[in-house]
Design an enzyme around this catalytic site. Sequence first.
Site, PDB file in Angstrom:
ATOM      1  N   HIS A 155      33.465  37.615  36.655  1.00 24.20           N
ATOM      2  CA  HIS A 155      34.819  37.085  36.849  1.00 24.20           C
ATOM      3  C   HIS A 155      34.773  35.593  37.153  1.00 24.20           C
ATOM      4  O   HIS A 155      35.491  34.797  36.524  1.00 24.20           O
ATOM      5  CB  HIS A 155      35.493  37.847  38.000  1.00 24.20           C
ATOM      6  CG  HIS A 155      36.885  37.403  38.307  1.00 24.20           C
ATOM      7  ND1 HIS A 155      37.996  38.130  37.944  1.00 24.20           N
ATOM      8  CD2 HIS A 155      37.357  36.301  38.956  1.00 24.20           C
ATOM      9  CE1 HIS A 155      39.092  37.501  38.345  1.00 24.20           C
ATOM     10  NE2 HIS A 155      38.725  36.386  38.964  1.00 24.20           N
ATOM     11  N   GLU A 156      33.924  35.197  38.099  1.00 21.11           N
ATOM     12  CA  GLU A 156      33.845  33.790  38.477  1.00 21.11           C
ATOM     13  C   GLU A 156      33.214  32.942  37.385  1.00 21.11           C
ATOM     14  O   GLU A 156      33.657  31.822  37.119  1.00 21.11           O
ATOM     15  CB  GLU A 156      33.068  33.636  39.793  1.00 21.11           C
ATOM     16  CG  GLU A 156      33.765  34.232  41.000  1.00 21.11           C
ATOM     17  CD  GLU A 156      35.152  33.638  41.237  1.00 21.11           C
ATOM     18  OE1 GLU A 156      35.364  32.441  40.923  1.00 21.11           O
ATOM     19  OE2 GLU A 156      36.031  34.371  41.714  1.00 21.11           O
TER      20      GLU A 156
END
Length: 211
Positions: free
Chosen positions: A25-26
């Site tokens: 996600h990051e």
Amino acid sequence: MPNIEQILYILSYSAIPVLLAITVHEVAHGWTAKKFGDRTAEMMGRLTLNPAKHIDPVGTIGLPVLLLILSAPFLFGWAKPVPVAERNLKNPHRDMIWVALAGPVSNILMALIWMIVYRASAGSGFFGSMALIGIQINLILAVLNLLPIPPLDGGRVVKGMMPPKQSGLFDSIEPYGLIIVMLLLFTGVLGPILRPAIDFLASVLFTLTGG
């Protein structure tokens, strides 16, 4: 409340899906920001799938374990946010929409991969349990982050769609955003908000993989 043996067993098949979900996600945020002109995440060594670079002691470890111990209706957490310097983006106001959306989209794609693993394992055994957690955590993160509350990704998207003056006012909510989310969680309101979207996405992925 599960006993210590149950907690350790659950952690044994949950750790990899949870760490992957928040790490990818990051990285998706940082990778998309790079494509639009901001290399801050890359220069800080954050465009890596090494979870150690993204772990937040509270959001990655503390909160998920607490929710597990409390037998919460669902598990979620967060990593250290990837730094994005909006001024470096080609069109900061517009490009931040795509940077924000990249995280939830990556979670939906990972949920699709875990759905394939789940089907391949016939939904049973250790890998079946791991895949099920992978589906759940990624769909939860995708839907949760799309809530229009800053600093969640949905809040960034809403901000990017507002005129600059109004977006500045919207930013004033950000210091209280996580407090709002935690209040919604522990008052039992968050689950009913998220569940319809999670169930819808799960049914779509189920159909796409041959359901």
